[in-house]
Design a protein around this motif. Sequence first.
Motif, short mmCIF file in Angstrom:
data_model
loop_
_atom_site.label_atom_id
_atom_site.label_comp_id
_atom_site.label_asym_id
_atom_site.label_seq_id
_atom_site.Cartn_x
_atom_site.Cartn_y
_atom_site.Cartn_z
N GLU A 253 50.47 -39.53 22.86
CA GLU A 253 51.13 -39.20 24.13
C GLU A 253 52.64 -39.47 24.10
OE1 GLU A 253 49.51 -43.33 24.32
OE2 GLU A 253 48.62 -41.39 23.84
N ALA A 254 53.14 -40.15 23.06
CA ALA A 254 54.57 -40.45 22.96
C ALA A 254 55.30 -39.54 21.97
CB ALA A 254 54.77 -41.91 22.56
N VAL A 255 54.58 -38.59 21.37
CA VAL A 255 55.21 -37.63 20.46
C VAL A 255 56.24 -36.82 21.24
CG1 VAL A 255 54.75 -35.57 19.05
CG2 VAL A 255 53.24 -37.55 18.89
N ARG A 256 57.35 -36.55 20.62
CA ARG A 256 58.47 -35.78 21.19
C ARG A 256 59.17 -36.50 22.34
NH1 ARG A 256 54.76 -32.06 19.57
NH2 ARG A 256 55.51 -30.50 18.12
N SER A 257 59.12 -37.84 22.30
CA SER A 257 59.82 -38.62 23.33
C SER A 257 60.97 -39.43 22.76
CB SER A 257 58.82 -39.56 24.03
OG SER A 257 58.41 -40.58 23.15
N GLY A 258 61.27 -39.24 21.48
CA GLY A 258 62.36 -39.97 20.84
C GLY A 258 61.93 -41.19 20.05
N VAL A 259 60.65 -41.54 20.12
CA VAL A 259 60.15 -42.72 19.41
C VAL A 259 60.28 -42.53 17.90
CG1 VAL A 259 58.10 -44.12 18.92
CG2 VAL A 259 58.59 -43.39 21.26
N GLY A 260 59.79 -41.43 17.38
CA GLY A 260 59.86 -41.17 15.94
C GLY A 260 61.29 -41.12 15.44
N SER A 261 62.16 -40.46 16.19
CA SER A 261 63.57 -40.38 15.79
C SER A 261 64.23 -41.75 15.75
CB SER A 261 64.34 -39.47 16.75
OG SER A 261 63.83 -38.15 16.69
N ALA A 262 63.93 -42.59 16.73
CA ALA A 262 64.50 -43.94 16.77
C ALA A 262 64.01 -44.77 15.59
CB ALA A 262 64.16 -44.62 18.09
N MET A 263 62.74 -44.67 15.28
CA MET A 263 62.21 -45.42 14.14
C MET A 263 62.79 -44.92 12.83
SD MET A 263 58.19 -46.22 15.00
CE MET A 263 57.69 -44.54 14.68
N ALA B 184 53.73 -58.56 6.41
CA ALA B 184 54.19 -59.85 5.89
C ALA B 184 54.90 -59.73 4.55
CB ALA B 184 53.00 -60.80 5.75
N SER B 185 54.75 -58.62 3.86
CA SER B 185 55.33 -58.47 2.53
C SER B 185 56.86 -58.43 2.58
CB SER B 185 54.81 -57.19 1.87
OG SER B 185 55.50 -56.96 0.66
N SER B 186 57.49 -59.21 1.73
CA SER B 186 58.96 -59.24 1.69
C SER B 186 59.54 -57.97 1.08
CB SER B 186 59.44 -60.46 0.90
OG SER B 186 58.98 -60.38 -0.44
N THR B 187 58.72 -57.15 0.43
CA THR B 187 59.22 -55.91 -0.16
C THR B 187 59.07 -54.72 0.78
OG1 THR B 187 57.13 -55.46 -1.26
CG2 THR B 187 58.79 -56.72 -2.51
N ASN B 188 58.56 -54.97 1.98
CA ASN B 188 58.41 -53.92 2.99
C ASN B 188 59.32 -54.20 4.17
OD1 ASN B 188 56.35 -52.65 1.55
ND2 ASN B 188 54.73 -53.70 2.66
N PHE B 189 59.76 -53.14 4.81
CA PHE B 189 60.48 -53.22 6.08
C PHE B 189 59.60 -52.49 7.08
CE2 PHE B 189 63.49 -51.27 9.13
CZ PHE B 189 64.02 -52.43 9.68
N ALA B 190 58.95 -53.25 7.94
CA ALA B 190 58.04 -52.67 8.94
C ALA B 190 58.62 -52.89 10.32
CB ALA B 190 56.67 -53.33 8.85
N ILE B 191 58.61 -51.83 11.12
CA ILE B 191 59.12 -51.90 12.49
C ILE B 191 58.10 -51.32 13.45
CG2 ILE B 191 61.57 -51.86 11.88
CD1 ILE B 191 61.54 -48.83 12.52
N VAL B 192 58.21 -51.74 14.69
CA VAL B 192 57.42 -51.16 15.76
C VAL B 192 58.37 -50.69 16.85
CG1 VAL B 192 55.30 -52.46 15.32
CG2 VAL B 192 57.01 -53.40 16.86
N ALA B 193 57.92 -49.70 17.58
CA ALA B 193 58.67 -49.18 18.73
C ALA B 193 57.85 -49.49 19.97
CB ALA B 193 58.88 -47.68 18.60
N GLU B 194 58.54 -50.02 20.98
CA GLU B 194 57.88 -50.38 22.23
C GLU B 194 58.68 -49.86 23.41
OE1 GLU B 194 55.90 -54.71 21.41
OE2 GLU B 194 58.07 -54.67 21.73
N ARG B 195 57.97 -49.64 24.48
CA ARG B 195 58.59 -49.34 25.76
C ARG B 195 57.79 -50.12 26.80
NH1 ARG B 195 58.55 -43.66 26.51
NH2 ARG B 195 60.52 -43.56 25.40
#
Length: 177
Positions: free
Chosen positions: A91-101, A56-67
């Motif tokens: 189980e999602a490590v090395r699937s592109g999630v981290g790179s996309a985020m 909720a903080s306006s000084t943070n940019f928080a994102i989530v990755a979903e499939r």
Amino acid sequence: MGIDIRKAVPLDAASACRLLRRSIEQGCEADYRGHPGVLDAWLGNKTPENVATWFASSTNFAIVAERDGELLGLALLTQAGKLSLCYVQPEAVRSGVGSAMLAAVEQQARAWEIRKLHLHSPAGAAPFFERHGYTNAGLDKACYGLECNLLWKALDVVVGEPAGQESARKRFCNCSQ
């Protein structure tokens, strides 16, 4: 079936908190094993209430990755240029999630005109950031007591111009390099 990156909202806090805790407990076990108390300290502020506040903080940019509606990762950037969170379901490590985020976080940092990102990374995750152009400045102690790698990355930001546009201005010394 791609990865959807979206802004995190406080309603995501409970599931994001579960992801954080599971990612740390399982994905970082090699990093904290043998260091009594580190895991408890690392997880100590990972509560749904705290996560909701961070989102909720306006000084943070928080994102989530979903499939397919499943939460696979989350990242949080502060306006001070610190990548405070970047976690992926084991189980999602090395699937592109981290790179996309990471790409989304870096894009936001450029929009905020942040010139350098920094983070503490456990040893097991440091190679991921290094593959994405982060420089490893060596060991530093994280706030929860684990020796982590201090990593940083300079961003190609031109202050006062939209991110991605080339500047015709020369450097302060008037050289072209």
